[in-house]
Design an enzyme around this catalytic site. Structure first.
Site, short mmCIF file in Angstrom:
data_model
loop_
_atom_site.label_atom_id
_atom_site.label_comp_id
_atom_site.label_asym_id
_atom_site.label_seq_id
_atom_site.Cartn_x
_atom_site.Cartn_y
_atom_site.Cartn_z
CB ALA A 5 -0.89 0.06 1.12
CE LYS A 65 1.48 -3.52 7.49
NZ LYS A 65 0.16 -4.32 7.27
CE LYS A 169 2.32 7.68 11.54
NZ LYS A 169 2.66 6.89 10.46
CG ASN A 177 -2.53 1.07 14.87
OD1 ASN A 177 -3.11 2.04 15.10
ND2 ASN A 177 -1.65 0.73 14.24
N1 LIG Z 1 -0.44 2.26 4.33
C1 LIG Z 1 -0.38 3.41 5.04
O1 LIG Z 1 -1.14 4.29 4.80
C2 LIG Z 1 0.82 3.53 5.99
C3 LIG Z 1 1.74 2.58 6.19
N2 LIG Z 1 3.01 2.70 7.07
C4 LIG Z 1 3.91 1.88 7.48
O2 LIG Z 1 4.58 1.24 6.48
C5 LIG Z 1 4.75 -0.01 6.32
C6 LIG Z 1 4.12 -0.71 5.29
O3 LIG Z 1 2.64 -0.66 5.40
P1 LIG Z 1 1.72 -1.24 4.19
O4 LIG Z 1 2.17 -0.67 2.88
O5 LIG Z 1 0.36 -0.54 4.70
O6 LIG Z 1 1.83 -2.74 4.07
P2 LIG Z 1 1.74 -3.61 3.01
O7 LIG Z 1 1.47 -5.08 3.38
O8 LIG Z 1 0.48 -3.31 2.11
O9 LIG Z 1 2.98 -3.60 2.17
C7 LIG Z 1 4.03 -4.24 2.56
C8 LIG Z 1 4.39 -5.18 0.95
O10 LIG Z 1 5.80 -5.50 1.16
C9 LIG Z 1 5.83 -6.74 0.48
N3 LIG Z 1 7.09 -7.54 1.14
C10 LIG Z 1 7.38 -8.07 2.36
N4 LIG Z 1 8.64 -8.58 2.23
C11 LIG Z 1 9.03 -8.46 0.98
C12 LIG Z 1 10.20 -8.88 0.04
N5 LIG Z 1 11.15 -9.73 0.84
N6 LIG Z 1 10.30 -8.68 -1.14
C13 LIG Z 1 9.25 -7.97 -1.83
N7 LIG Z 1 7.94 -7.44 -0.99
C14 LIG Z 1 7.88 -7.68 0.12
C15 LIG Z 1 4.61 -7.40 1.16
O11 LIG Z 1 4.31 -8.54 0.64
P3 LIG Z 1 3.15 -9.62 1.19
O12 LIG Z 1 1.97 -9.17 1.28
O13 LIG Z 1 3.37 -10.98 0.48
O14 LIG Z 1 3.60 -9.90 2.75
C16 LIG Z 1 3.68 -6.35 1.03
O15 LIG Z 1 3.24 -6.25 -0.34
C17 LIG Z 1 4.36 -0.44 7.68
O16 LIG Z 1 5.40 -0.52 8.83
C18 LIG Z 1 3.04 0.30 8.00
O17 LIG Z 1 2.81 0.50 9.37
C19 LIG Z 1 2.98 3.94 7.42
C20 LIG Z 1 2.32 4.97 7.28
C21 LIG Z 1 1.25 4.87 6.47
C1 LIG Z 2 -3.07 6.66 12.43
C2 LIG Z 2 -3.68 5.47 12.07
C3 LIG Z 2 -4.23 4.98 13.55
C4 LIG Z 2 -4.73 5.59 11.16
O1 LIG Z 2 -5.71 4.58 11.06
C5 LIG Z 2 -2.80 4.31 11.80
O2 LIG Z 2 -1.44 4.95 11.50
C6 LIG Z 2 -2.81 3.05 11.23
O3 LIG Z 2 -3.96 2.62 11.26
O4 LIG Z 2 -2.06 2.30 11.36
#
Ligand SMILES: NC(=O)C1=CN([C@@H]2O[C@H](COP(=O)(O)OP(=O)(O)OC[C@H]3O[C@@H](n4cnc5c(N)ncnc54)[C@H](OP(=O)(O)O)[C@@H]3O)[C@@H](O)[C@H]2O)C=CC1
Ligand SMILES: CC(C)(CO)C(=O)C(=O)O
Length: 290
Positions: A5, A65, A169, A177
């Protein structure tokens, strides 16, 4: 690195001005080979350069993650990954990355993105992105990353207190969460239900106490109310993980608070209870699936 994402959102925005490689895996990799669909604040479909292994880069944004950070850090050792920026939530990612890699920076972002389906993200919110080195120095690498983000229209700022911002944060996430994930409610419930607000306040107070002992003296009640109100309709990331039967980042959020509190001789019973409940929930759901 980790085009889910958040990674896809950043990749999409960075692609406006720079060459971007989306490192993905599994079904997401297969879908991205066909293209990336973006809905929400922007409606678009773009071709992206998707690969399924790390590659050389001037800047590598880590967006897996937290529980996948170590594996990713090890795999990045095999390439020239340039400046490494963690945009992840929780505590400990930069330390893990630094064990294996040089030039690691911390990032905090309030941009929001949801994975609707493989190859499809919802751009859910414009926010702020703070970049800093863990030792607090605003070095050349920090300035370069901020400049790159700004060139693409991303709100970005170089900061000398990224560690403090990461902890703040994390404390906010430690309240919203797990509570929303356990009760399966949207974020807004925390201010709408009196008893939940009492619970939230107790969890928050523990986090504030830990922050204070670390030298970060902050009052977060208004910040918490503001985040909950602004994201009232959100299903928190932890709730989404639980609903999808996935692992959560609880060890890097409440787990990190509990570990730091133990180090400092502080008792955090509410955080410990939430940690145990979410870990039990993860195990219970895994058992139900198998
Ligand atoms: N989404 C958001 O709006 C926000 C997210 N964050 C933080 O950002 C981080 C990511 O979140 P988010 O994007 O939502 O998570 P997602 O699970 O959507 O994205 C992580 C992606 O990384 C992939 N991945 C993991 N390991 C590998 C690898 N070795 N090679 C290639 N791809 C890999 C996962 O695949 P698979 O699904 O197969 O595991 C998945 O597609 C987290 O720490 C979250 O807390 C922070 C602020 C906002
Ligand atoms: C700020 C908040 C709680 C927004 O949903 C968030 O960062 C999350 O869902 O991980």
């Amino acid at each position: 690195m980790g085009a889910g994402a958040l990674g896809c959102l950043y990749g999409y925005l960075l692609q406006r001005k720079f060459e971007v490689v989306f490192v993905a895996r599994g079904k997401q990799f297969e879908a991205l080979k066909r293209g990336l669909k973006v809905t929400g604040l922007v409606e678009d479909f773009v071709r992206v350069n998707a690969v399924d292994r790390p590659c050389d880069a001037d800047i590598t944004f880590v967006t897996v993650k937290s529980y996948d950070t170590e594996e990713v850090a090890k795999s990045l050792r095999n390439v020239d990954c340039g400046i490494v920026v963690s945009l992840q939530n929780g505590i400990g990612n930069e330390e893990i990355l630094s064990t294996y890699l040089g030039r690691v920076l911390g990032g905090v972002t309030t941009y929001a993105s949801n994975l609707i389906d493989y190859g499809w993200i919802e751009f859910a919110g414009v926010g702020e992105t703070f970049i800093g080195s863990m030792d607090g120095k605003i070095c050349e690498d920090v300035l370069v990353v901020v400049e790159v983000l700004r060139e693409c229209g991303i709100n970005a700022e170089a900061v000398s207190d990224i560690v403090r911002r990461k902890w703040i944060k994390t404390v906010i996430n430690s309240v919203i969460n797990p509570i929303t994930a356990i009760l399966r409610v949207r974020n807004g419930a925390i201010v709408e239900i009196e008893e939940l607000w009492k619970l939230a306040s107790a969890v928050l107070r523990e986090g504030e106490e830990v922050l204070k002992a670390m030298g970060f003296d902050v009052e977060l009640e208004e910040v918490l109310k503001d985040v909950v109100t602004k994201t009232a309709r959100n299903r928190s990331s932890m709730l989404q993980d639980i609903e999808r039967g996935k692992r959560t980042e609880i060890d890097f959020i409440n787990g990190a608070i509990v570990r730091k509190a133990e180090e400092l001789g502080i008792d955090t019973p509410y955080n410990r209870a939430l940690l145990l409940l979410v870990k039990s929930l993860e195990k219970f759901l895994t058992k139900c699936r198998s």
